[in-house]
Write a protein that holds these residues in place. Structure first.
Motif, short mmCIF file in Angstrom:
data_model
loop_
_atom_site.label_atom_id
_atom_site.label_comp_id
_atom_site.label_asym_id
_atom_site.label_seq_id
_atom_site.Cartn_x
_atom_site.Cartn_y
_atom_site.Cartn_z
N LEU A 122 0.83 -1.20 0.00
CA LEU A 122 0.00 0.00 0.00
C LEU A 122 0.87 1.26 0.00
O LEU A 122 0.60 2.21 -0.75
N VAL A 123 1.93 1.27 0.81
CA VAL A 123 2.84 2.41 0.84
C VAL A 123 3.54 2.57 -0.52
O VAL A 123 3.68 3.69 -1.03
N PHE A 124 3.94 1.46 -1.13
CA PHE A 124 4.58 1.51 -2.45
C PHE A 124 3.64 2.12 -3.49
O PHE A 124 4.03 2.98 -4.28
N PHE A 125 2.39 1.67 -3.49
CA PHE A 125 1.43 2.20 -4.45
C PHE A 125 1.11 3.67 -4.17
O PHE A 125 0.83 4.45 -5.09
N ARG A 126 1.17 4.05 -2.89
CA ARG A 126 0.97 5.46 -2.55
C ARG A 126 2.13 6.32 -3.05
O ARG A 126 1.94 7.48 -3.43
N VAL A 127 3.33 5.76 -3.06
CA VAL A 127 4.46 6.48 -3.64
C VAL A 127 4.21 6.73 -5.13
O VAL A 127 4.43 7.84 -5.63
N LEU A 128 3.75 5.69 -5.84
CA LEU A 128 3.42 5.86 -7.25
C LEU A 128 2.31 6.90 -7.43
O LEU A 128 2.34 7.72 -8.36
N GLN A 129 1.34 6.86 -6.54
CA GLN A 129 0.24 7.82 -6.60
C GLN A 129 0.75 9.24 -6.38
O GLN A 129 0.31 10.18 -7.05
N GLY A 130 1.71 9.41 -5.46
CA GLY A 130 2.29 10.72 -5.22
C GLY A 130 3.07 11.23 -6.41
O GLY A 130 3.09 12.44 -6.69
N ILE A 131 3.74 10.32 -7.14
CA ILE A 131 4.47 10.73 -8.34
C ILE A 131 3.49 11.28 -9.38
O ILE A 131 3.75 12.31 -10.02
N GLY A 132 2.36 10.61 -9.53
CA GLY A 132 1.34 11.12 -10.45
C GLY A 132 0.72 12.41 -9.96
O GLY A 132 0.55 13.37 -10.73
N GLY A 133 0.40 12.47 -8.68
CA GLY A 133 -0.22 13.67 -8.13
C GLY A 133 0.71 14.86 -8.11
O GLY A 133 0.26 16.01 -8.21
N GLY A 134 2.03 14.63 -8.00
CA GLY A 134 2.97 15.73 -7.93
C GLY A 134 3.03 16.57 -9.18
O GLY A 134 3.34 17.77 -9.12
N GLY A 135 2.72 15.97 -10.33
CA GLY A 135 2.74 16.73 -11.57
C GLY A 135 1.42 17.38 -11.93
O GLY A 135 1.36 18.17 -12.88
N LEU A 136 0.36 17.07 -11.18
CA LEU A 136 -0.96 17.59 -11.54
C LEU A 136 -1.09 19.09 -11.27
O LEU A 136 -1.49 19.86 -12.15
N ALA A 137 -0.77 19.52 -10.05
CA ALA A 137 -0.99 20.92 -9.68
C ALA A 137 -0.21 21.89 -10.56
O ALA A 137 -0.78 22.87 -11.07
#
Length: 438
Positions: A122-137
């Protein structure tokens, strides 16, 4: 202008149109604004609804409460690492393609988070999610700034800001309802249909201006050393802060080791970036006292905001026996307080010195945290818990807008329009707002 006509315009002409009229690519600018705001709402909502689910996640995955906070912090760390390079990657890939890639990665990783069988994955997938979210804003704000002319840009960012504020207002209650009546896994699954809709609409609506397409040919190199240093530094610091109390802080050899790695990496990062022609972070901007102080204030605000946002719902669930939905209802009224106060702050900021508003906001936040420290205890009633959060929110409303006040940012950074020939990939275009804190 039709989409076909937009594609035939020269890079120089598209740069002029972007700064004077806004680049729409032949579509209604408000449609563009709503489409990119959809992904913003999804990303901010995800962070808000996950807070109240942490005790359930910990119990279901046989983890401790302290360990479950990695679900939030791992996302924030990967988000922070991606933010500095998002402008370079967007220029290298093309802004539309980069934005769609971020939405796709965020959506897929959200689905994987919902399927995670243990805390590690879950933490690993959250890291991937953060990578995607970091470029959105950064991408969304760049798109909005390019789409609207200067006279209408404020209203466009008001719509964007409403999504950023509304999501934390409804997120905790929604997350609590989902967790109590269904499963914490649906806290992540709920992003999937929104992400799919965002990808479909964005692929049809968004059009990169020709001058950004041309800028891909002159993008500068990425500073791999700087990126590695900040990633190692933030990752090590995150380990120290999350595991420190559990391992008795610096009595643990692991904490000492990672603390030293964090200090060496972050100090080396600043020294390295100071001398680079194409830095990951323009650290020399901190030579400007106003910019440095503003950044420090946002850091302090983020610490107070995220600290209370994470700890308060855990406190009322673990120590007071609240359900996840009730814990969410403790947080949500504070979000609506911010929504109600933002129009007032918007009017005051054109009439009152921003420094006075910031001083007032920090005074209110400080007093509210002092009040919280002397009021919170396992026997407090629901009304008291709600008021504690509302007091904090009333001060926060007076901080976000004044600290990021647009004309102040333009003044201190000396914003100017850079000719196309000067584009090096450091920014998508010069006249840019700052990215928000999630």
């Amino acid at each position: 202008m039709t989409p076909k006509e937009a594609a035939a315009i020269s890079p120089e002409e598209s740069l002029r149109i972007t700064h004077e009229q806004g680049w729409t690519g032949g579509h209604n600018p408000w449609v563009v604004a709503l489409v990119v705001t959809m992904a913003t709402f999804m990303e901010v909502l995800d962070t808000a609804i996950a807070n109240v689910s942490l005790p359930h996640i910990a119990g279901n995955l046989s983890a401790g409460i302290d360990e479950s906070t990695w679900v939030l912090t791992s996302y924030l760390v990967s988000n922070a690492v991606v933010l500095p390079i998002s402008g370079w990657v967007a220029t290298r890939m093309g802004r539309k393609r980069f934005y769609l890639t971020c939405v796709f990665l965020f959506t897929v990783s959200s689905f994987l988070c919902g399927l995670a069988p243990n805390l590690g994955l879950l933490v690993f997938f959250r890291v991937l999610q953060g990578i995607g979210g970091g470029g959105l804003a950064p991408s969304e704000q760049a798109i909005l700034a390019d789409t609207f002319p200067p006279a209408k840009r404020g209203m466009a960012f008001a719509v964007y800001g409403m999504a950023v504020v509304l999501a934390p207002a409804i997120g905790p209650t929604l997350g609590g309802f989902i967790t109590d009546h269904y499963s914490w896994r649906w806290v992540f699954f709920i992003n999937v249909p929104v992400g799919i809709a965002s990808m479909i609409l964005s692929s049809r609506i968004l059009v990169d201006p020709p001058h950004l397409v041309e800028a891909k040919k002159r993008v500068g190199p990425i500073d791999g050393v700087g990126l590695g240093l900040i990633a190692v530094g933030l990752g090590s610091l995150e380990y120290v802060l999350d595991k420190g109390q559990e391992d008795d802080w610096f009595h643990s050899h692991a904490i000492v080791f990672f603390g030293a790695i964090a200090a060496i990496s972050l100090v080396s990062f600043v020294i390295w970036e100071w001398r680079q022609e194409h830095p990951v972070v323009e650290v020399q901007m901190f030579r400007n006292r106003t910019f440095a102080v503003s950044t420090l204030m946002m850091l302090v605000l983020g610490m107070a905001l995220y600290g209370s946002t994470v700890l308060l719902p855990q406190y009322v669930q673990v120590w007071m026996g609240y359900s996840a939905q009730d814990a969410g209802m403790v947080l949500s009224p504070g979000g609506f307080v911010v929504i109600l106060l933002l129009p007032l702050v918007g009017r005051l900021i054109s009439k009152v010195d921003a420094r006075y508003l910031i001083a007032f906001g920090f005074l209110v936040v400080s007093l509210s945290l002092f009040h919280m420290a002397h009021t919170i205890y396992p026997g407090m009633d629901f009304r008291t818990a709600v008021l504690i959060r509302c007091y904090q929110a009333s001060g926060i409303a007076f901080l976000f807008v004044p600290i990021n006040k647009r004309d102040e940012v333009d003044r201190l950074l000396g914003t100017r329009q850079i000719p196309l020939a000067e584009s090096s990939g450091k920014a998508l275009i010069t006249d840019r707002p700052l990215a928000p804190i999630h």
